[in-house]
Design a protein around this motif. Structure first.
Motif, PDB file in Angstrom:
ATOM      1  N   ASP A   1      31.786  51.040  42.329  1.00 52.08           N
ATOM      2  CA  ASP A   1      31.675  49.994  41.315  1.00 52.08           C
ATOM      3  C   ASP A   1      32.839  50.023  40.346  1.00 52.08           C
ATOM      4  O   ASP A   1      33.241  48.998  39.792  1.00 52.08           O
ATOM      5  N   GLU A   2      33.395  51.212  40.122  1.00 49.28           N
ATOM      6  CA  GLU A   2      34.555  51.309  39.237  1.00 49.28           C
ATOM      7  C   GLU A   2      35.742  50.532  39.807  1.00 49.28           C
ATOM      8  O   GLU A   2      36.444  49.826  39.082  1.00 49.28           O
ATOM      9  N   LYS A   3      35.963  50.683  41.132  1.00 46.25           N
ATOM     10  CA  LYS A   3      37.041  49.927  41.791  1.00 46.25           C
ATOM     11  C   LYS A   3      36.754  48.428  41.729  1.00 46.25           C
ATOM     12  O   LYS A   3      37.650  47.611  41.505  1.00 46.25           O
ATOM     13  N   LEU A   4      35.483  48.100  41.954  1.00 46.31           N
ATOM     14  CA  LEU A   4      35.107  46.682  41.936  1.00 46.31           C
ATOM     15  C   LEU A   4      35.314  46.094  40.546  1.00 46.31           C
ATOM     16  O   LEU A   4      35.762  44.933  40.413  1.00 46.31           O
ATOM     17  N   LEU A   5      35.012  46.875  39.512  1.00 38.18           N
ATOM     18  CA  LEU A   5      35.244  46.387  38.156  1.00 38.18           C
ATOM     19  C   LEU A   5      36.728  46.150  37.908  1.00 38.18           C
ATOM     20  O   LEU A   5      37.126  45.152  37.304  1.00 38.18           O
ATOM     21  N   GLU A   6      37.561  47.064  38.402  1.00 33.95           N
ATOM     22  CA  GLU A   6      39.011  46.898  38.248  1.00 33.95           C
ATOM     23  C   GLU A   6      39.487  45.639  38.956  1.00 33.95           C
ATOM     24  O   GLU A   6      40.301  44.881  38.438  1.00 33.95           O
ATOM     25  N   VAL A   7      38.972  45.433  40.180  1.00 30.56           N
ATOM     26  CA  VAL A   7      39.326  44.233  40.938  1.00 30.56           C
ATOM     27  C   VAL A   7      38.874  42.997  40.185  1.00 30.56           C
ATOM     28  O   VAL A   7      39.613  41.999  40.084  1.00 30.56           O
ATOM     29  N   LEU A   8      37.637  43.039  39.645  1.00 32.53           N
ATOM     30  CA  LEU A   8      37.107  41.878  38.928  1.00 32.53           C
ATOM     31  C   LEU A   8      37.971  41.548  37.721  1.00 32.53           C
ATOM     32  O   LEU A   8      38.289  40.374  37.461  1.00 32.53           O
ATOM     33  N   GLN A   9      38.357  42.554  36.971  1.00 27.60           N
ATOM     34  CA  GLN A   9      39.198  42.323  35.799  1.00 27.60           C
ATOM     35  C   GLN A   9      40.508  41.649  36.178  1.00 27.60           C
ATOM     36  O   GLN A   9      40.960  40.700  35.518  1.00 27.60           O
ATOM     37  N   LEU A  10      41.124  42.130  37.264  1.00 28.35           N
ATOM     38  CA  LEU A  10      42.406  41.543  37.717  1.00 28.35           C
ATOM     39  C   LEU A  10      42.207  40.140  38.268  1.00 28.35           C
ATOM     40  O   LEU A  10      43.069  39.266  38.105  1.00 28.35           O
ATOM     41  N   LEU A  11      41.089  39.917  38.934  1.00 32.87           N
ATOM     42  CA  LEU A  11      40.799  38.572  39.449  1.00 32.87           C
ATOM     43  C   LEU A  11      40.646  37.576  38.305  1.00 32.87           C
ATOM     44  O   LEU A  11      41.112  36.432  38.396  1.00 32.87           O
ATOM     45  N   ILE A  12      40.025  38.017  37.226  1.00 36.43           N
ATOM     46  CA  ILE A  12      39.842  37.128  36.073  1.00 36.43           C
ATOM     47  C   ILE A  12      41.190  36.790  35.451  1.00 36.43           C
ATOM     48  O   ILE A  12      41.460  35.633  35.106  1.00 36.43           O
ATOM     49  N   ILE A  13      42.058  37.795  35.315  1.00 38.13           N
ATOM     50  CA  ILE A  13      43.406  37.538  34.768  1.00 38.13           C
ATOM     51  C   ILE A  13      44.153  36.551  35.656  1.00 38.13           C
ATOM     52  O   ILE A  13      44.802  35.615  35.177  1.00 38.13           O
ATOM     53  N   THR A  14      44.039  36.771  36.959  1.00 35.15           N
ATOM     54  CA  THR A  14      44.696  35.858  37.911  1.00 35.15           C
ATOM     55  C   THR A  14      44.110  34.458  37.795  1.00 35.15           C
ATOM     56  O   THR A  14      44.834  33.459  37.805  1.00 35.15           O
ATOM     57  N   PHE A  15      42.780  34.405  37.661  1.00 37.86           N
ATOM     58  CA  PHE A  15      42.097  33.115  37.593  1.00 37.86           C
ATOM     59  C   PHE A  15      42.544  32.312  36.380  1.00 37.86           C
ATOM     60  O   PHE A  15      42.672  31.089  36.430  1.00 37.86           O
TER      61      PHE A  15
END
Length: 1684
Positions: free
Chosen positions: A1305-1319
């Motif tokens: 989940d920690e990796k997924l949270l990191e991915v989510l944060q970066l996806l939001i920035i990209t979005f």
């Protein structure tokens, strides 16, 4: 090439290889790659030097030849078949050829073509010639041929004997009794050999020139004697036998042969061009009286009619007489006396000087000077010969005067000679002395002016030097009219501006002897006198001779110096005396002014007399025009100097607003009206040269001239063509005009051209129409010189191509009229209309173009080729192919119907293949044409090449293509084009030909009709030795020996082949091939963008292109060979994988900004010419969009050539470099993106094999997202790389989802944060793009990635706690704001839409519905995480604050405004959103508080439903709004809030009571239509009644009344048919009756959706559907008696 043996290749192949090699630049990469092959060839050739020289003797006949399977030819053994033996024997016997040499050619050429065999003997001569001319090609050969006198002498004798044999055989074959057997094949053979003999003879004669040129040892006398005893026969052969056998032989070939014989004769006599003299010291006959006399007798008797040889001999005789006279009293006199005794004995009473004079007079009577001119002009294409002749006339200066005749000869020769040799001639001491004498007699016309102008025209700088200041003025005048004194030592007049006393002591100003005077004195004028200048028409205009002017008085006979007729008519009083006086005054004046004034006066005479002008005057007029042409020629003179000279020439023109240029245009116009052809040619040539420096003057003249059509009157351009050129077969004028139109087109795009656009359009359009008609017919005209035909057609082809390229080749986004080249738009349309005709099958333009394309099929042209004609011939053929390709590409680009031209080309396909096989020089243009043929679109009746070729020709085509691909001697550009062709073929619809190339076999059409069915066709077998794919793979193994651009196209081709339906399965067996690609891949080291220099980028572009294809092949390999043991798999199964792929997916922020800066700088500098206007159109149908560059640099160079900002300086590079840099980086980025896409495919294949991505791949996702968050992008090529990363991120995440692999989940949270920035980035630009729902943007992929990430969460509650802020952020950005924007845009589009826009609005709404569905998925995914109440409160506030709730309600309120098929479209969308959002109580509360019930009650759609009778079978969409929308929301809110919304629920149900009553009562209706929708609606109503019952709704009704506004007497209840027990019982019984009568039930079932309709119509599915309905009704019945 591992082992090169000369016997493996034809001499034609070797010749072509060497020709290609020597054309390459010294530092060219290709030359270095060729070097290895050249070295191996030379090694073999060096061992067989003598043998190859022996091969010249093709015409030595062998007798009594027996068949032997093995034949040895010059040390190499060839294996032949009996068929080859028989054919060789026939050719040898009937054509007089050497049997063994024929065998050698046949064994190497599978086509059994006589032409190919005959080309072998000419190629041997070519190779030897190249080894002489190009010392670096083979040093050993060069030294052996040039430094070994024995070898050279032997080779010369071989050549003389071969020429003699060839001539004799020719005469024998073409004798009167040679064809008594009427054998057509033999006649054809003889004809082909006759044609080839001419080329063979000319090549041998040229080789002799090379061998004896500057032969410092002196040629052996026997060889010289052999030559001179034979050449008379050869000359007679050229003038009689050859013409009789080949009556249509072009004169240029005959003149070449005779010129070569003559110039070689001069060389054989010992002329040394380096000495400008005959080398008598090394001569083998000069001091040997017997040899001398023997040679003289041959020249005197057998060659008496040859002027050039006679004149040479006269010079040798004169030289010999001088030598004997010089040595008369020396020790060598004894030898010389012996020579004289022998000579006098042979020629009594004749001295050597007398004999010299005799030969000279004979030569002059035979027009020797014209003969020398003709020799030079016949051989002008080879600069060696004009240089030799320049040296020869340098020698002749010792013997000839400078008069009109000789200076015309000198001018003709020097104009064909390189400038350095012209300068050498003009600075020669003898010439300088003779020129000074000539200048002294200026401006006498015949004696000086005309010869002088002839000479100075040869060099512009020389002309200006000589004419700008003249120091003498010669005049004929009676002494009585002058007041002068004689000068002597005691009487010197010293006045200002006159020569000094020391100068006056000179005995004369000019040499007496040169003027043939019988008296001379120096004089000085006592007072001013006047002399009328030449051609002066105004008697009042005189040349003033000032007082004190000195001169030289020459009293001569009137016959000594003649005058022109004009001189006599004008100055008759001065020249009619028995004795006349010539006075040469010493005075300075400007010669240019004099020439300009003379031209003005001659123009007046020309206007008055026209064609009656005497020859000398007319010749002078033409000479001045020719001289002026050199003054305006931009290649010879700078503009400033040109203006200076023209100003001087115009200074004495006394007509207002006239200058020398306007006078020449005046002469031009007179010549047009008087049909004076020589003047027209001169003036048209002047106009062509004028346009370089003075284009506005040319445009101005053309628009005013009668040359072109004007005011409906036919232009004289057509008249001249029809009345003069066509009857006479000379087309110099029309050819000049074709040159002019090309120059006009070029000048059209110069920024300093002030000519109005309308003028340019008018002139070009008129020329266009005329030249199209010329092109249509010129193939069928008579041409005295066939080279003129080629030049004419070449110029026209160039013109058409230039127009088409400049209109359709740039700015693909604009219409022709809006392009910067719009001046050509109308002419372009005319050309298109004529050439791309698709109706008439009898198109003259098509016929003419096809005639040029197939010209090589005619024996005369296939034999002569470029060997006999000038360079324009081959250039024309290549240009015609390019023009044809251009027409096909433009037709395809414009999406026009297939033209007659294309249809005819398909019918000529087999002819094109034959041309490809027989003519190496045409291979590349023919392959380019085939590329177009297999890639163009076609409306109907798609033409299949295989059908037009036929099986045999198609196989021949495959064989020759295969041979070319395997030959190490082919040039790389041809290889590249073949790879492009094969790749294009494999991607095309030409299935039959593609299968042949892939398998080596022709299969039936039925087996390739459906490629999917053909995959399992067992009859299709790959023949490995014939399949081209195996050749491609073999070539790939030696890619390192190819230039990078060739390797790129090879890999392209292989990739297309393996992507074909037939060969992909075979890829798994190609381990060696795959390893080769791996090696190339591993040697490539990507560079980061900041480190790339402009010098490096070219190579990097090709490398990235190669790597992209390699990676693509790897991806396909893994797909068809899913083995984890493969090397490709191991390449990816690497923890350090990211470091390998990172360079392909990243770019520099600085690079992007740099490009933007450069583009802005260009657009700011040239605001009228935005850079994108110069973008090239991809007219080429190849897969390489950058094949011809990105911008039209040629056009830009023409436009901005005088702009400092464009050219730049040493301190600041110009914009030309910036544009090139932009283009290079765009191409670099394109192939980098291409490589990134290939990597994406490879990783996809890898993950598929591995079954699931390892956790390390989530790190790749994170790294890619980090790149996206760190680097800016834009709407350009950089954006593609950005989205490539996103696509790969999505696939990797999707693979995790599909495989179920664990991700922390920690990796997924990191991915989510970066996806939001990209979005939220500017690149995604979600809030702008979601309004238009453009699918090309990446926001959908990002949202899908977020959905996958949320789906991978292991501990939802913990994740929500950690990622609450991120989840709320993505919800607000994506859902709240996105949904608001979408619904707001829908409402805006609906309100603004008109009837004609309705379809577009519907289309856009469909896209928006997809976005809404995606956003709902996001909402559902967040909801599935079970966030806490405080989270939901914030989420609900977000929806309220962004206006999403209100705009959703508003959407339902206006849902009636947009309908499709008379049904509302938007109601379902709005209600579905409401129902989904209301599943969260906090959100439902917001909706209720914002008037949800009011909207549901008062919306126009709700009002319609309230009227009742909404049936699912009649109004499916409206019924769905009621059932799935309104009822669902009522149930949802009631279940959520219970009694809190009882009031609102009761009010709504009371309003909808008619629809409720209809729904329940329909079950007992005789017209019952049972549907899934009706069952669902009834079920919902039953559920609703039970829920209301549980809330004791009857008590509520009793307390408040059924409706606050209704009558009290109405019975209490909300759901008619369900409120009372008996009503429910009745419904229960009705449903039971249906269930007990299945047939009736079955008959009443109806479909309300497309899917249901399909099920009912399908017998196998209907029963299942009916059973499901039956089951649903049972559940419905049961629900009536069960408690909630």
């Amino acid at each position: 090439m591992d082992s090169v043996i000369v016997g493996e290749f034809t001499f034609s192949d070797l010749n072509n290889f060497l020709q290609n090699y020597i054309t390459l630049n010294e530092n060219n990469e290709e030359k270095l790659l060729y070097q290895e092959t050249l070295n191996k060839i030379n090694t073999q050739l060096n061992k067989q030097k003598q043998s190859i020289c022996n091969l010249i003797q093709w015409d030595t006949i062998e007798k009594d030849v027996k068949f032997n399977q093995l034949v040895s030819v010059e040390g190499i053994t060839y294996k032949i078949t009996e068929r080859q033996h028989k054919l060789a024997l026939d050719w040898a016997d009937h054509l007089g050829l050497n049997y063994k040499y024929v065998v050698r050619a046949l064994s190497q050429n599978s086509s059994y073509s006589l032409q190919s065999m005959l080309n072998e003997r000419t190629s041997v001569v070519d190779i030897i010639t190249m080894y002489i001319d190009q010392p670096d090609l083979n040093t050993e050969w060069n030294q052996w041929l040039l430094n070994d006198p024995i070898t050279r002498l032997k080779l010369v004798n071989y050549l003389i004997d071969s020429i003699e044999s060839c001539v004799s055989n020719f005469q024998n074959l073409n004798g009167n009794d040679s064809h008594t057997n009427n054998n057509e094949s033999l006649d054809q053979w003889v004809h082909e050999k006759n044609l080839n003999d001419l080329i063979y003879l000319s090549k041998m004669l040229k080789l002799i020139s090379n061998l004896i040129l500057n032969y410092n040892k002196g040629m052996d006398f026997n060889t010289v004697l052999s030559w001179f005893t034979k050449i008379n026969k050869w000359l007679e052969f050229c003038q009689s036998d050859l013409i009789l056998a080949l009556p249509d032989v072009p004169f240029s070939i005959l003149s070449q042969l005779m010129a070569l014989i003559n110039i070689n004769s001069i060389l054989f006599l010992g002329f040394d061009s380096s000495l400008h003299s005959f080398n008598v010291n090394d001569s083998k006959f000069f001091n040997d009286s017997k040899k001398f006399i023997q040679l003289q007798n041959i020249i005197d008797n057998e060659l008496s009619s040859n002027p050039s040889i006679s004149y040479c001999w006269s010079c040798i005789l004169f030289y010999k007489s001088i030598v004997l006279e010089t040595l008369e009293d020396t020790q060598e006199s004894t030898i010389d006396n012996s020579f004289l005794l022998d000579f006098n004995q042979e020629f009594p009473n004749v001295t050597l000087f007398t004999m010299s004079t005799y030969f000279a007079h004979r030569a002059e009577n035979l027009n020797v000077f014209q003969s020398i001119t003709n020799i030079t002009l016949a051989l002008k294409c080879d600069l060696m010969y004009p240089i030799i002749m320049t040296s020869f006339i340098t020698f002749l200066l010792n013997f000839i005067p400078l008069n009109i005749e000789t200076t015309k000869m000198i001018q003709s020769i020097l104009l064909e000679t390189p400038a350095q040799f012209v300068e050498e001639f003009l600075t020669n001491d003898v010439f300088t002395q003779k020129l000074s004498i000539l200048k002294a007699k200026l401006p006498l016309v015949e004696e000086a002016l005309l010869p002088f102008i002839n000479l100075i025209t040869t060099l512009t700088e020389f002309a200006n030097f000589e004419l700008k200041t003249l120091t003498t003025y010669a005049a004929k005048k009676k002494l009585d009219d002058m007041d002068y004194d004689l000068l002597d030592e005691s009487n010197l007049y010293i006045v200002e501006g006159t020569p000094s006393p020391d100068d006056m002591k000179s005995p004369s100003i000019v040499s007496h002897d040169s003027l043939s005077s019988n008296a001379s004195d120096l004089i000085v004028m006592k007072r001013e006198t006047f002399i009328q200048p030449p051609f002066e028409l105004n008697s009042q205009v005189m040349m003033a001779i000032p007082k004190h002017t000195r001169g030289q008085l020459l009293q001569i006979n009137s016959t000594a110096l003649t005058t022109t007729s004009n001189d006599k008519s004008i100055n008759e009083s001065e020249t009619n005396e028995t004795n006349t006086n010539l006075i040469i005054f010493s005075m300075k004046y400007n010669g240019w002014s004099l020439v300009g004034r003379i031209l003005q006066n001659i123009a007046t005479l020309y206007f008055n007399n026209g064609n009656n002008l005497d020859n000398v005057t007319k010749e002078l007029m033409l000479a001045i025009i020719k001289l002026t042409s050199t003054i305006v020629d931009p290649s010879l003179i700078e503009l400033e100097r040109s203006q200076e000279i023209l100003g001087a020439m115009s200074s004495q023109i006394n007509v207002d607003n006239e200058d020398v240029i306007s006078i020449i245009f005046k002469i031009y116009e007179i010549a047009l009206n008087k049909r004076d052809y020589p003047v027209l040619v001169a003036c048209s040539n002047f106009t062509n040269l004028l346009i370089g420096h003075y284009p506005n003057l040319v445009w101005s003249y053309l628009i005013r001239s009668t040359l072109l059509e004007k005011y409906g009157k036919t232009g004289l351009i057509s008249t001249i063509l029809g009345t003069i050129e066509l009857p006479n077969g000379k087309y110099d004028f029309t050819i000049n005009l074709t040159k002019l139109i090309n120059l006009l087109i070029e000048n059209t795009f110069t920024t300093d051209n002030k000519t109005p656009i309308r003028t340019k359009k008018d002139v070009i359009q008129k020329f266009t129409i005329h030249f199209i008609h010329v092109f249509e017919n010129c193939q069928f005209w008579k041409f005295n010189d066939v080279n003129n035909k080629f030049t004419l057609c070449l110029n026209l082809s160039t013109f058409f191509s230039t127009v088409l390229n400049n209109v359709y080749g740039i700015d693909p986004e604009s219409k022709p009229k809006d392009k910067i080249t719009n001046v050509l738009a109308e002419s372009c349309q005319i050309i298109i209309a004529f050439f791309l005709e698709n109706q008439s099958t009898d198109s003259y333009t098509t016929k003419s173009l096809l005639s040029i394309l197939t010209k090589y099929t005619e024996p005369e042209y296939s034999s002569y080729g470029n060997n006999a004609f000038e360079e324009e011939y081959n250039e024309l053929i290549v240009s015609a192919f390019k023009l044809t390709n251009l027409f096909i590409s433009i037709r395809n680009f414009l999406k026009l119907s297939p033209s007659v031209l294309e249809q005819n080309i398909f019918t000529k396909a087999s002819t094109l293949v034959k041309l490809y096989i027989d003519n190496p020089s045409l291979k590349k243009p023919i392959v380019d044409l085939f590329i177009r043929l297999v890639t163009i679109s076609w409306n109907d009746n798609y033409p299949f090449l295989l059908s037009y070729l036929g099986e045999d020709v198609a196989k021949d085509f495959l064989n020759i293509i295969s041979k070319d691909l395997q030959s190490p001697l082919n040039d790389f550009k041809l290889l590249r084009d073949i790879y492009i062709f094969v790749g294009s073929l494999l991607q095309s619809k030409q299935d039959g030909l593609a299968v042949l190339f892939l398998t080596g076999n022709v299969i039936s059409n039925s087996s390739v009709t459906d490629k999917k069915e053909s995959k399992d066709n067992k009859d299709i077998k790959v023949t490995s030795d014939k399949s081209i794919i195996n050749i491609l793979k073999t070539n790939a193994l030696k890619m390192n020996k190819y230039p990078e651009y060739v390797a790129c196209n090879l890999l392209d081709c292989i990739s297309f082949a393996f992507n074909s339906w037939l060969h992909s399965k075979n890829l798994k067996d190609d381990l060696k091939f795959i390893d080769t690609l791996l090696n190339k891949f591993n040697t490539f080291t990507p560079q980061s963008s900041p480190d790339i220099t402009q010098d490096d980028i070219g190579l990097l572009i090709q490398q990235y292109r190669s790597i992209a294809r390699i990676v693509e092949i790897f991806a396909l390999y893994l797909y068809v060979c899913p083995q984890k043991s493969s090397n490709v798999y191991k390449l990816l199964d690497n923890k350090d994988l990211y470091s390998k792929i990172k360079p392909f997916f990243e770019y520099s922020k600085d690079e992007k900004h740099s490009q933007e800066t450069l583009i802005n700088r260009f657009n700011t500098t040239y605001p009228s010419y935005p850079l994108n206007k110069f973008r090239l159109t991809q007219l080429s149908t190849t897969n390489n969009k950058f094949q011809y560059g990105l911008f039209n640099m040629d056009l830009m160079n023409k436009l901005f050539k005088k702009s400092h900002q464009w050219i730049g300086s040493d301190e600041e590079p110009g914009l030309i470099h910036s544009v090139q840099e932009i283009a290079s980086h765009m191409e670099y980025n394109h192939y980098k993106i291409m490589a990134a896409k290939a990597w994406g495919a490879l990783i996809t294949s890898y993950i598929k094999i591995s079954g699931a991505p390892s956790e390390g791949f989530i790190d790749i996702v994170i790294r890619f997202l980090e790149i996206n968050t760190q680097v800016e992008s834009g709407k350009d090529s950089f954006s593609q790389l950005y989205h490539e990363r996103i696509e790969l991120i999505f696939y990797i995440l999707y693979s995790f989802q599909k495989s179920g692999n664990h991700v922390s989940d920690e990796k997924l949270l990191e991915v989510l944060q970066l996806l939001i920035i990209t979005f939220k980035s500017d690149e995604i630009d979600y809030l702008s793009n979601v309004a238009t729902s453009l699918r090309k943007n990446g926001y959908r992929a990002i949202i899908r990635c977020v959905l996958i990430v949320l789906g991978l969460v292991q501990d939802p509650s913990k994740f929500v706690e950690l990622a609450a802020d991120q989840l709320l952020e993505i919800f607000e950005w994506a859902f709240s704001k996105g949904l608001y924007i979408i619904f707001h845009k829908i409402l805006s589009d609906v309100s603004n839409s008109l009837n004609i826009q309705k379809e577009l609005t519907l289309l856009m709404i469909e896209e928006k519905i997809q976005d809404v569905s995606l956003l709902l998925s996001l909402f559902a995914k967040i909801k599935s995480l079970n966030p806490p109440n405080h989270f939901n409160n914030i989420l609900a506030s977000s929806l309220y604050e962004t206006g999403t709730i209100k705009v959703t309600l508003n959407l339902y309120s206006n849902a009636h405004l947009l309908t499709t098929d008379s049904e509302p479209l938007l109601g379902n969308i709005a209600l579905k959103i409401i129902s989904e959002l209301c599943t969260i109580p906090e959100v439902a509360d917001k909706f209720v508080r914002n008037g949800l019930y009011v909207v549901l009650l008062e919306s126009p759609l709700s009002t319609i439903i309230q009227k009742g009778d909404v049936r699912p079978e009649n109004n499916p969409r409206l019924h769905n709004i009621w059932s799935n929308g309104l009822l669902s929301i009522i149930l949802l809110l009631l279940s959520t809030f219970g009694g809190k919304v009882l009031t609102e629920t009761c009010v709504i149900l009371n309003y909808f009571d008619k629809q409720v009553q209809y729904s329940i009562s329909s079950w007992t209706d005789s017209k019952l239509a049972i549907s899934t929708a009706l069952v669902r609606e009834t079920s919902q109503l039953i559920m609703l009644q039970k829920m209301l019952e549980s809330l004791n709704y009857r008590r509520y009704l009793n307390d408040h009344g059924k409706r606050n506004t209704q009558i009290e007497e109405e019975p209490l209840g909300l759901i008619p048919g369900l409120d009372e027990d008996y009503e429910r019982s009745e419904l229960y019984v009705s449903l039971g009756n249906l269930l007990t009568h299945p047939k009736y039930l079955n008959s009443r079932i109806v479909a309300v959706t497309v899917e249901e309709t399909d099920q009912l119509d399908n017998d196998s599915l209907r029963a299942t559907f009916v059973n499901q309905i039956n089951s649903d009704i049972k559940e419905l019945q049961q629900s009536l008696i069960t408690e909630l």
